[in-house]
Design a protein around this motif. Sequence first.
Motif, mmCIF file in Angstrom:
data_model
loop_
_atom_site.group_PDB
_atom_site.id
_atom_site.type_symbol
_atom_site.label_atom_id
_atom_site.label_comp_id
_atom_site.label_asym_id
_atom_site.label_seq_id
_atom_site.Cartn_x
_atom_site.Cartn_y
_atom_site.Cartn_z
ATOM 1 N N SER A 42 3.888 -11.872 8.788
ATOM 2 C CA SER A 42 3.132 -11.748 7.532
ATOM 3 C C SER A 42 3.445 -12.896 6.581
ATOM 4 O O SER A 42 2.551 -13.500 6.004
ATOM 5 N N LEU A 43 4.726 -13.202 6.439
ATOM 6 C CA LEU A 43 5.120 -14.241 5.479
ATOM 7 C C LEU A 43 4.541 -15.594 5.909
ATOM 8 O O LEU A 43 3.932 -16.304 5.121
ATOM 9 N N GLN A 46 0.824 -15.764 5.124
ATOM 10 C CA GLN A 46 0.390 -15.831 3.727
ATOM 11 C C GLN A 46 0.836 -17.126 3.038
ATOM 12 O O GLN A 46 0.131 -17.649 2.188
ATOM 13 N N GLN A 47 2.030 -17.621 3.410
ATOM 14 C CA GLN A 47 2.591 -18.761 2.673
ATOM 15 C C GLN A 47 1.647 -19.977 2.641
ATOM 16 O O GLN A 47 1.365 -20.505 1.561
ATOM 17 N N LEU A 50 -1.355 -19.226 0.313
ATOM 18 C CA LEU A 50 -0.988 -19.257 -1.107
ATOM 19 C C LEU A 50 -0.716 -20.690 -1.572
ATOM 20 O O LEU A 50 -1.062 -21.070 -2.682
ATOM 21 N N LEU A 57 -2.416 -21.065 -9.365
ATOM 22 C CA LEU A 57 -1.526 -19.929 -9.607
ATOM 23 C C LEU A 57 -0.495 -20.255 -10.683
ATOM 24 O O LEU A 57 -0.191 -19.444 -11.546
ATOM 25 N N ALA A 64 -3.709 -13.691 -9.462
ATOM 26 C CA ALA A 64 -3.100 -13.088 -8.280
ATOM 27 C C ALA A 64 -4.041 -13.237 -7.101
ATOM 28 O O ALA A 64 -5.245 -13.358 -7.266
ATOM 29 N N LEU A 65 -3.467 -13.232 -5.920
ATOM 30 C CA LEU A 65 -4.260 -13.361 -4.701
ATOM 31 C C LEU A 65 -3.677 -12.379 -3.704
ATOM 32 O O LEU A 65 -2.525 -12.482 -3.320
ATOM 33 N N SER A 66 -4.467 -11.390 -3.357
ATOM 34 C CA SER A 66 -3.976 -10.425 -2.376
ATOM 35 C C SER A 66 -4.578 -10.847 -1.036
ATOM 36 O O SER A 66 -5.782 -11.038 -0.939
ATOM 37 N N ILE A 67 -3.739 -11.051 -0.029
ATOM 38 C CA ILE A 67 -4.218 -11.661 1.223
ATOM 39 C C ILE A 67 -4.047 -10.707 2.397
ATOM 40 O O ILE A 67 -2.990 -10.140 2.602
ATOM 41 N N LYS A 68 -5.136 -10.549 3.144
ATOM 42 C CA LYS A 68 -5.048 -9.806 4.418
ATOM 43 C C LYS A 68 -5.352 -10.846 5.510
ATOM 44 O O LYS A 68 -6.497 -11.289 5.626
ATOM 45 N N ARG A 70 -5.510 -11.768 9.388
ATOM 46 C CA ARG A 70 -5.548 -11.096 10.703
ATOM 47 C C ARG A 70 -5.986 -12.078 11.789
ATOM 48 O O ARG A 70 -6.728 -13.031 11.523
ATOM 49 N N PHE B 31 0.634 -5.711 -9.362
ATOM 50 C CA PHE B 31 1.343 -6.085 -8.131
ATOM 51 C C PHE B 31 2.833 -5.818 -8.284
ATOM 52 O O PHE B 31 3.484 -5.276 -7.395
ATOM 53 N N ASN B 66 9.356 -21.239 -2.246
ATOM 54 C CA ASN B 66 8.092 -21.679 -1.647
ATOM 55 C C ASN B 66 7.073 -20.532 -1.623
ATOM 56 O O ASN B 66 6.325 -20.340 -0.657
ATOM 57 N N TRP B 67 7.131 -19.716 -2.685
ATOM 58 C CA TRP B 67 6.184 -18.587 -2.831
ATOM 59 C C TRP B 67 5.690 -18.629 -4.266
ATOM 60 O O TRP B 67 6.469 -18.499 -5.194
ATOM 61 N N PRO B 68 4.394 -18.874 -4.491
ATOM 62 C CA PRO B 68 3.933 -19.205 -5.833
ATOM 63 C C PRO B 68 3.620 -18.032 -6.753
ATOM 64 O O PRO B 68 3.316 -18.230 -7.918
ATOM 65 N N THR B 69 3.644 -16.791 -6.185
ATOM 66 C CA THR B 69 3.223 -15.685 -7.069
ATOM 67 C C THR B 69 4.363 -14.708 -7.285
ATOM 68 O O THR B 69 5.412 -14.786 -6.630
ATOM 69 N N ILE B 80 11.046 -12.314 1.211
ATOM 70 C CA ILE B 80 10.320 -11.411 2.104
ATOM 71 C C ILE B 80 8.830 -11.544 1.828
ATOM 72 O O ILE B 80 8.020 -11.562 2.719
ATOM 73 N N GLY B 81 8.499 -11.668 0.540
ATOM 74 C CA GLY B 81 7.092 -11.859 0.184
ATOM 75 C C GLY B 81 6.717 -11.067 -1.050
ATOM 76 O O GLY B 81 7.576 -10.614 -1.793
ATOM 77 N N ASP B 84 1.961 -7.116 -1.142
ATOM 78 C CA ASP B 84 1.213 -6.812 0.099
ATOM 79 C C ASP B 84 2.159 -6.722 1.287
ATOM 80 O O ASP B 84 2.086 -5.798 2.100
ATOM 81 N N ILE B 85 3.066 -7.710 1.386
ATOM 82 C CA ILE B 85 3.969 -7.752 2.540
ATOM 83 C C ILE B 85 4.987 -6.614 2.452
ATOM 84 O O ILE B 85 5.296 -5.965 3.456
ATOM 85 N N GLU B 88 3.140 -3.617 3.637
ATOM 86 C CA GLU B 88 2.871 -3.698 5.074
ATOM 87 C C GLU B 88 4.145 -3.428 5.867
ATOM 88 O O GLU B 88 4.167 -2.647 6.804
#
Lengths: 74, 107
Positions: A42-43, A46-47, A50, A57, A64-68, A70, B31, B66-69, B80-81, B84-85, B88
Amino acid sequence: MNKEEVARKITELCPDAVVKVRGENCHFEVHVVSEFFQGKNSLQRQQPILALFKEELSSGKLHALSIKARLPGE
Amino acid sequence: MNIEDEIKQQLAENPIILYMKGTPDEPYCGFSAKAATLLKSTGVGFAYVNVIESPAIFQNLPSVSNWPTYPQLFIKGEVIGGSDIVEEMLENGELLPMLQQAASEAG
Protein backbone atom coordinates in the motif's frame (compact mmCIF):
# COMPACT_ATOMS: atom_id res chain seq x y z
CA MET A 1 -7.31 22.13 -8.97
CA ASN A 2 -9.88 20.11 -10.92
CA LYS A 3 -10.51 16.43 -11.53
CA GLU A 4 -9.01 16.46 -15.03
CA GLU A 5 -5.72 17.92 -13.75
CA VAL A 6 -5.53 15.24 -11.05
CA ALA A 7 -6.27 12.43 -13.54
CA ARG A 8 -3.82 13.82 -16.13
CA LYS A 9 -0.90 13.87 -13.66
CA ILE A 10 -1.56 10.26 -12.68
CA THR A 11 -1.78 9.02 -16.26
CA GLU A 12 1.58 10.67 -16.91
CA LEU A 13 3.02 8.36 -14.23
CA CYS A 14 1.01 5.28 -15.25
CA PRO A 15 0.03 5.57 -18.93
CA ASP A 16 -2.02 2.35 -18.78
CA ALA A 17 -3.97 3.51 -15.70
CA VAL A 18 -7.75 3.68 -15.47
CA VAL A 19 -8.30 6.71 -13.23
CA LYS A 20 -11.56 7.76 -11.53
CA VAL A 21 -11.52 10.99 -9.54
CA ARG A 22 -14.31 12.00 -7.19
CA GLY A 23 -14.61 15.05 -4.99
CA GLU A 24 -14.14 18.75 -5.62
CA ASN A 25 -11.66 21.62 -5.23
CA CYS A 26 -9.34 20.62 -2.41
CA HIS A 27 -10.41 17.13 -1.38
CA PHE A 28 -10.31 14.29 -3.89
CA GLU A 29 -10.76 10.54 -3.81
CA VAL A 30 -8.80 8.80 -6.56
CA HIS A 31 -9.27 5.25 -7.81
CA VAL A 32 -6.33 4.07 -9.94
CA VAL A 33 -6.06 0.66 -11.63
CA SER A 34 -2.69 -0.03 -13.25
CA GLU A 35 0.04 -2.63 -13.72
CA PHE A 36 2.34 -0.06 -12.13
CA PHE A 37 1.33 -1.44 -8.71
CA GLN A 38 2.56 -4.96 -9.43
CA GLY A 39 4.50 -6.26 -6.38
CA LYS A 40 4.02 -3.02 -4.42
CA ASN A 41 2.47 -2.77 -0.95
CA SER A 42 0.00 0.00 0.00
CA LEU A 43 2.70 2.48 0.97
CA GLN A 44 4.76 1.85 -2.18
CA ARG A 45 1.61 2.31 -4.27
CA GLN A 46 0.51 5.57 -2.71
CA GLN A 47 3.88 7.29 -2.21
CA PRO A 48 4.70 7.91 -5.91
CA ILE A 49 1.17 9.15 -6.58
CA LEU A 50 1.19 11.54 -3.65
CA ALA A 51 4.63 12.74 -4.74
CA LEU A 52 3.03 13.96 -7.99
CA PHE A 53 1.03 16.46 -5.93
CA LYS A 54 3.76 17.53 -3.53
CA GLU A 55 3.55 21.26 -4.36
CA GLU A 56 -0.26 21.39 -4.35
CA LEU A 57 -0.38 19.52 -1.03
CA SER A 58 2.23 21.66 0.72
CA SER A 59 0.77 24.91 -0.62
CA GLY A 60 -2.66 23.83 0.60
CA LYS A 61 -4.08 24.13 -2.95
CA LEU A 62 -4.91 20.47 -2.45
CA HIS A 63 -5.99 19.60 1.09
CA ALA A 64 -6.20 15.86 0.91
CA LEU A 65 -6.01 12.98 -1.52
CA SER A 66 -7.53 9.66 -0.67
CA ILE A 67 -6.04 6.98 -2.94
CA LYS A 68 -7.29 3.53 -3.84
CA ALA A 69 -4.52 1.93 -5.92
CA ARG A 70 -5.37 -1.48 -7.40
CA LEU A 71 -3.98 -3.92 -9.95
CA PRO A 72 -6.25 -4.88 -12.85
CA GLY A 73 -8.57 -7.57 -11.52
CA GLU A 74 -7.83 -6.80 -7.85
CA MET B 1 19.04 20.77 17.78
CA ASN B 2 17.56 21.31 14.32
CA ILE B 3 14.02 20.30 13.53
CA GLU B 4 14.92 17.13 11.63
CA ASP B 5 16.93 15.85 14.59
CA GLU B 6 14.01 16.71 16.86
CA ILE B 7 11.70 14.63 14.63
CA LYS B 8 14.16 11.75 14.54
CA GLN B 9 14.40 11.84 18.32
CA GLN B 10 10.60 11.75 18.63
CA LEU B 11 10.51 8.75 16.30
CA ALA B 12 13.23 6.99 18.27
CA GLU B 13 11.56 7.62 21.63
CA ASN B 14 8.03 6.67 20.58
CA PRO B 15 7.56 3.23 18.99
CA ILE B 16 4.05 4.25 17.87
CA ILE B 17 3.48 7.90 16.99
CA LEU B 18 0.76 9.64 15.00
CA TYR B 19 1.48 13.06 13.50
CA MET B 20 -1.97 14.54 13.06
CA LYS B 21 -3.95 17.76 12.69
CA GLY B 22 -5.39 18.32 16.16
CA THR B 23 -5.50 15.77 18.94
CA PRO B 24 -7.17 12.33 19.16
CA ASP B 25 -9.92 13.90 21.25
CA GLU B 26 -10.15 17.09 19.16
CA PRO B 27 -9.10 16.30 15.59
CA TYR B 28 -9.25 19.22 13.15
CA CYS B 29 -9.63 17.14 10.00
CA GLY B 30 -11.57 14.05 8.93
CA PHE B 31 -8.54 12.05 7.90
CA SER B 32 -6.74 12.72 11.20
CA ALA B 33 -9.92 11.90 13.10
CA LYS B 34 -10.25 8.58 11.24
CA ALA B 35 -6.65 7.52 11.90
CA ALA B 36 -6.87 8.47 15.60
CA THR B 37 -10.19 6.68 16.06
CA LEU B 38 -8.87 3.54 14.35
CA LEU B 39 -5.76 3.56 16.54
CA LYS B 40 -7.80 4.09 19.71
CA SER B 41 -9.99 1.13 18.70
CA THR B 42 -6.97 -1.19 18.88
CA GLY B 43 -6.48 -0.42 22.58
CA VAL B 44 -2.73 -0.07 22.03
CA GLY B 45 -1.27 3.13 23.47
CA PHE B 46 0.23 5.63 21.02
CA ALA B 47 1.93 9.00 21.16
CA TYR B 48 0.70 11.86 18.96
CA VAL B 49 1.89 15.25 17.80
CA ASN B 50 -0.55 18.01 16.89
CA VAL B 51 1.28 19.37 13.85
CA ILE B 52 -0.98 22.41 13.74
CA GLU B 53 0.66 23.55 16.97
CA SER B 54 4.14 22.64 15.70
CA PRO B 55 4.51 24.48 12.35
CA ALA B 56 8.21 23.54 12.11
CA ILE B 57 7.30 19.85 12.27
CA PHE B 58 4.35 20.42 9.92
CA GLN B 59 6.73 21.91 7.33
CA ASN B 60 9.61 19.44 7.74
CA LEU B 61 8.13 16.03 8.46
CA PRO B 62 7.12 15.41 4.82
CA SER B 63 10.75 15.58 3.71
CA VAL B 64 11.81 13.23 6.53
CA SER B 65 9.08 10.67 5.80
CA ASN B 66 8.67 11.31 2.06
CA TRP B 67 4.92 11.48 2.76
CA PRO B 68 3.33 14.83 1.94
CA THR B 69 0.01 14.64 3.77
CA TYR B 70 -1.33 14.28 7.30
CA PRO B 71 -1.99 12.24 9.33
CA GLN B 72 1.16 10.16 9.28
CA LEU B 73 1.53 7.04 11.40
CA PHE B 74 4.98 5.76 12.34
CA ILE B 75 5.75 2.40 13.92
CA LYS B 76 9.31 1.91 15.18
CA GLY B 77 10.46 4.95 13.21
CA GLU B 78 9.03 3.69 9.90
CA VAL B 79 6.28 5.62 8.10
CA ILE B 80 3.23 3.38 7.71
CA GLY B 81 1.11 5.88 5.82
CA GLY B 82 -2.05 7.94 6.06
CA SER B 83 -5.55 7.10 7.25
CA ASP B 84 -6.40 5.01 4.15
CA ILE B 85 -3.45 2.69 4.74
CA VAL B 86 -4.06 2.52 8.50
CA GLU B 87 -7.65 1.48 7.77
CA GLU B 88 -6.65 -1.02 5.07
CA MET B 89 -3.94 -2.62 7.26
CA LEU B 90 -6.26 -2.79 10.26
CA GLU B 91 -8.93 -4.50 8.16
CA ASN B 92 -6.49 -7.02 6.63
CA GLY B 93 -5.03 -7.83 10.06
CA GLU B 94 -1.54 -6.49 9.37
CA LEU B 95 -1.60 -3.51 11.71
CA LEU B 96 -2.58 -4.92 15.11
CA PRO B 97 0.39 -7.33 15.47
CA MET B 98 2.76 -4.56 14.39
CA LEU B 99 1.32 -2.22 17.03
CA GLN B 100 1.35 -4.88 19.76
CA GLN B 101 4.93 -5.88 18.96
CA ALA B 102 6.14 -2.27 18.93
CA ALA B 103 4.39 -1.59 22.23
CA SER B 104 5.76 -4.73 23.88
CA GLU B 105 9.32 -4.00 22.72
CA ALA B 106 9.09 -0.58 24.33
CA GLY B 107 8.74 -2.47 27.61
